[in-house]
Design a protein around this motif. Structure first.
Motif, PDB file in Angstrom:
ATOM      1  N   ALA A  55       0.977  -1.310  -0.024  1.00 27.34           N
ATOM      2  CA  ALA A  55      -0.046  -0.104  -0.076  1.00 27.34           C
ATOM      3  C   ALA A  55       0.919   1.360  -0.189  1.00 27.34           C
ATOM      4  O   ALA A  55       0.478   2.294  -0.421  1.00 27.34           O
ATOM      5  CB  ALA A  55      -0.745   0.062   1.437  1.00 27.34           C
ATOM      6  N   ASP A  56       2.041   1.164   0.555  1.00 25.64           N
ATOM      7  CA  ASP A  56       2.899   2.277   0.576  1.00 25.64           C
ATOM      8  C   ASP A  56       3.882   2.247  -0.609  1.00 25.64           C
ATOM      9  O   ASP A  56       4.996   3.124  -0.508  1.00 25.64           O
ATOM     10  CB  ASP A  56       3.851   2.255   1.705  1.00 25.64           C
ATOM     11  N   GLY A  73      -4.056  -1.425  -3.321  1.00 22.80           N
ATOM     12  CA  GLY A  73      -5.514  -1.977  -3.723  1.00 22.80           C
ATOM     13  C   GLY A  73      -6.185  -2.556  -2.668  1.00 22.80           C
ATOM     14  O   GLY A  73      -7.288  -2.772  -2.990  1.00 22.80           O
ATOM     15  N   GLY A  74      -5.824  -2.942  -1.715  1.00 25.01           N
ATOM     16  CA  GLY A  74      -6.350  -3.505  -0.668  1.00 25.01           C
ATOM     17  C   GLY A  74      -5.594  -4.646   0.066  1.00 25.01           C
ATOM     18  O   GLY A  74      -4.657  -4.358   0.385  1.00 25.01           O
ATOM     19  N   THR A  75      -6.374  -5.494   0.395  1.00 22.07           N
ATOM     20  CA  THR A  75      -5.630  -6.639   1.170  1.00 22.07           C
ATOM     21  C   THR A  75      -5.774  -8.171   0.538  1.00 22.07           C
ATOM     22  O   THR A  75      -6.657  -8.334  -0.411  1.00 22.07           O
ATOM     23  CB  THR A  75      -6.055  -7.057   2.630  1.00 22.07           C
TER      24      THR A  75
END
Length: 94
Positions: A55-56, A73-75
Motif C-alpha cells: 500500500a505504501d 489496492g487492498g488486502t
C-alpha cells in the motif's frame, strides 16, 4: 482410475470454499519437492513466496498462509495450494 474419482474436484473452490483470485503456475513435467513425492495443498510456505506492491509502494513478501497482507489496492490472503489433492478430512484419514 477409481482413486482419481475421489480426488476431484480439488480446485480452490472445492478445497477452500471460494476464491477471489488464482495464481496459476505451469511446470513442465510436473513439480516434486524431492523428485519422489508430490506437493500437498498445505505446502505453500515451504516452497513458494510471492512479491507484491504494498500500500505504501514498497515490496511486500507474501510468505505465509492465513495472514492478511496490505497490498496496493487492498488486502490479500493466501489460503493454500489447489489442484493437488483432496480436501482435508481427518475423520476420513485425509
Amino acid at each position: 482410475m477409481e482413486q482419481m474419482i475421489g480426488a476431484i474436484p480439488n480446485d480452490e473452490q472445492a478445497l477452500y470454499d471460494g476464491d477471489d483470485f488464482r495464481l496459476r503456475v505451469l511446470t513442465s513435467g510436473g513439480f516434486s519437492p524431492d523428485g519422489v513425492t508430490g506437493l500437498r495443498p498445505d505446502l505453500f510456505e515451504q516452497f513458494f513466496r510471492l512479491h507484491a506492491n504494498g500500500a505504501d509502494g514498497e515490496t511486500v513478501r507474501l510468505e505465509e498462509t492465513g495472514i492478511d497482507y496490505a497490498v496496493s489496492g487492498g488486502t490479500v490472503q493466501i489460503v493454500g495450494l489447489s489442484d493437488l489433492g483432496q480436501r482435508l478430512d481427518p475423520e476420513d484419514g485425509i
